[in-house]
Design a protein around this motif. Structure first.
Motif, mmCIF file in Angstrom:
data_model
loop_
_atom_site.group_PDB
_atom_site.id
_atom_site.type_symbol
_atom_site.label_atom_id
_atom_site.label_comp_id
_atom_site.label_asym_id
_atom_site.label_seq_id
_atom_site.Cartn_x
_atom_site.Cartn_y
_atom_site.Cartn_z
ATOM 1 N N TYR A 85 62.736 32.908 29.735
ATOM 2 C CA TYR A 85 62.304 34.039 28.920
ATOM 3 C C TYR A 85 63.041 33.977 27.588
ATOM 4 N N TYR A 86 62.538 34.743 26.636
ATOM 5 C CA TYR A 86 63.173 34.713 25.312
ATOM 6 C C TYR A 86 64.268 35.761 25.192
ATOM 7 N N ASN A 87 64.778 36.243 26.321
ATOM 8 C CA ASN A 87 65.952 37.116 26.253
ATOM 9 C C ASN A 87 67.001 36.707 27.286
ATOM 10 N N ARG B 213 57.428 33.830 18.045
ATOM 11 C CA ARG B 213 57.752 34.952 17.169
ATOM 12 C C ARG B 213 59.176 35.450 17.438
ATOM 13 N N ARG C 183 69.554 35.823 34.687
ATOM 14 C CA ARG C 183 69.310 36.267 36.064
ATOM 15 C C ARG C 183 68.829 35.101 36.933
ATOM 16 N N LEU D 184 51.675 33.741 25.620
ATOM 17 C CA LEU D 184 53.132 33.792 25.791
ATOM 18 C C LEU D 184 53.836 32.874 24.786
ATOM 19 N N ASP E 152 54.346 34.769 21.707
ATOM 20 C CA ASP E 152 55.477 35.711 21.833
ATOM 21 C C ASP E 152 56.812 34.976 21.694
ATOM 22 N N ARG F 248 68.816 38.627 29.396
ATOM 23 C CA ARG F 248 68.768 39.291 30.703
ATOM 24 C C ARG F 248 67.971 38.468 31.736
ATOM 25 N N ASN F 249 66.755 38.117 31.385
ATOM 26 C CA ASN F 249 65.907 37.423 32.352
ATOM 27 C C ASN F 249 66.321 35.970 32.561
ATOM 28 N N LEU G 251 52.995 35.515 39.195
ATOM 29 C CA LEU G 251 52.441 34.319 38.559
ATOM 30 C C LEU G 251 52.768 34.315 37.062
ATOM 31 N N PRO G 252 52.702 33.143 36.450
ATOM 32 C CA PRO G 252 53.032 33.078 35.020
ATOM 33 C C PRO G 252 51.978 33.729 34.144
ATOM 34 N N ALA G 253 52.411 34.126 32.955
ATOM 35 C CA ALA G 253 51.512 34.689 31.953
ATOM 36 C C ALA G 253 50.653 33.574 31.363
ATOM 37 N N PRO G 254 49.518 33.939 30.750
ATOM 38 C CA PRO G 254 48.700 32.922 30.070
ATOM 39 C C PRO G 254 49.529 32.179 29.020
#
Lengths: 110, 346
Positions: free
Chosen positions: B160-162, B223, B168, B217, B220, B164-165, B210-213
């Motif tokens: 993920y781009y943060n 950006r 984890r 993504l 996102d 926290r995730n 499941l993963p996002a398209p």
């Protein structure tokens, strides 16, 4: 424990067509079109659905659109902000009626 | 998993769960029957273009979802002798891409030697770099320059781009170290338009979904990574988590196993099944044993039929005619838009 809401019932949503098929078919077709990519992205629509789910307090919808929001790439912070939008509108809807209360109070007070 | 005494250190226990865990799961259709319905049974290769080599299970990270069960305590490592056997195959022609994975492939002492030997003979070398290895020890600090010199396609997990995730799933501090490594890669030209140095990121869900398209993504990621850290990259690959090894343990421990398997089965996409990566990839284990993919390797499901089972006996014709070994975990590659080491397939 028996409750009014059974999580397994969410997967049976399509079964509503057993009692009235034509209307169910129209609804599910419409539902699919609503959530397709359009002027709003699928991710944005999913977040709106998540917020509405909290506003109408539908546990099926909360489960479904929590998962869907994650599967559209949203993160927990964005999801919580969406719920705050629902909470702000709900809270605001109560508070804005305070104007009516004030109007009435002023009307009958010296 | 073995050190922790996990029952899933034994791969047959994983396959038993995948096939017979509970009545509800037993009722799920077999993956082979889905392939039959799709006219894809037996599943056969279309070619052998990509040689994916697992050069060792040792890793500086211990990610919670790792299908390799990799970590600092793993000692399985590919020898130079086995690498030479792979080089014989590569020099024989027909392999366009060498895909180096692990563990952290850079921890193999012969990693750089192998890249230097192989690079003149193939169009592309992929290194599945976990990013943090670049900062793990001074001897790895020059990896960006080494990668650039050999025009390596760097493919790196960033779930993920943060912070926290990412932390984890991959461990405390991994996100910050990954950003530092991405900036070092950008510094030598990776991810920059016109540099010819390709840096791709990999998203996989941090949980039982499941993963996002991929396309939305990727936008996102681009950006947010640019805005927050000034990081650039080329493409994002979205990958579905396979229900094996540590991720299988997580699914069961968290009570998500049944629902996840049902979701994978209900999301079966015949177009994704027709395009699965095992149809043009051959997986080589650290000891030279051949598999249809890295997941089959971790389940110890060797290539089947009359195909040779070791890289030293490589036989293109026999391997191209083989029937690919499938099992219930294969639903992970055929759900939705599909999943491969290069992301979506359909």
């Amino acid at each position: 424990m028996k409750t009014y809401y059974n999580p397994d019932d969410l997967a049976k949503f399509g079964d509503i067509s057993e009692f009235q098929e034509p209307l169910a078919k129209k609804f599910f077709s419409y539902y699919g079109d609503v959530f397709a990519e359009g002027a709003l992205s699928q991710r944005e629509k999913s977040l709106i659905a998540l917020a509405v789910a909290h506003a109408i307090q539908c546990p099926y919808c909360i489960d479904a659109y929590t998962t869907d929001s994650l599967e559209k790439g949203s993160n927990e912070e964005q999801m919580m902000e969406a719920v705050h939008v629902a909470a702000a509108i709900r809270g605001g809807a109560s508070l804005v009626h305070a104007v009516q209360m004030m109007n009435k109070a002023n009307e009958i007070s010296m | 998993m073995e050190r922790r005494g996990s029952e899933f250190a034994d791969t047959t226990a994983q396959l038993r769960v995948l096939n017979n865990h509970r009545d509800r799961i037993t009722a799920l259709p077999k993956f082979a029957s889905k392939l039959k319905e799709s006219g894809l049974w037996p599943l056969r290769p279309t070619s052998i273009d990509i040689l994916q080599m697992n050069v060792g299970y040792m890793c500086n990270q211990t990610c919670k979802h790792c299908h390799v069960d990799a970590g600092p305590d793993r000692t399985e490592i590919m020898t130079r002798e086995t690498m030479n056997q792979c080089l014989d195959v590569i020099r024989g022609g027909g392999i366009s891409t060498v895909d180096l994975t692990g563990g952290a492939p850079e921890m193999n002492p012969d990693f750089r030697w192998f890249v230097e030997q192989a690079s003149p003979h193939v169009d592309r070398i992929i290194v599945r770099c976990n990013l943090t290895i670049i900062n793990a020890n001074p001897k790895y600090n020059d990896l960006p320059q080494f990668f650039a010199r050999h025009k390596i396609n760097v493919v790196s997990s960033l779930p993920y781009y943060n912070k926290r995730n990412t932390d984890r799933q991959r461990g405390d501090g991994v996100f910050d170290s990954s950003i530092k490594a991405l900036l070092a890669l950008n510094e030598v030209g990776y991810g920059k338009e016109g540099s010819g140095l390709e840096l791709d990121l990999v998203y996989n869900p941090v949980g039982a979904f499941l993963p996002a398209p991929q396309k939305s993504l990727e936008a996102d990621y681009k950006r947010e990574l640019k805005r927050l850290f000034n990081v650039e990259f080329n493409s994002l690959f979205t990958i579905t988590n396979m229900p094996i090894a540590r991720y299988l343990e997580y699914l069961i421990a968290s009570g998500n196993y049944e629902a996840y398997m049902e979701k994978l089965v209900n999301s079966y996409n015949p177009a994704a099944a027709a395009a699965v990566m095992c149809r043009n990839t051959l997986s080589v284990g650290w000891d030279g044993v051949l598999y249809d993919c890295d997941f089959n390797q971790m389940l110890e499901l060797e290539v089947g039929g009359a195909a040779p089972s070791h890289i030293r006996d490589f036989d293109r014709a026999a391997l191209t005619e083989r029937a690919i070994i499938v099992n219930q975990h294969c639903y992970g590659c055929t759900a939705g838009a599909g999943s491969s080491c290069g992301g979506e397939v359909a």
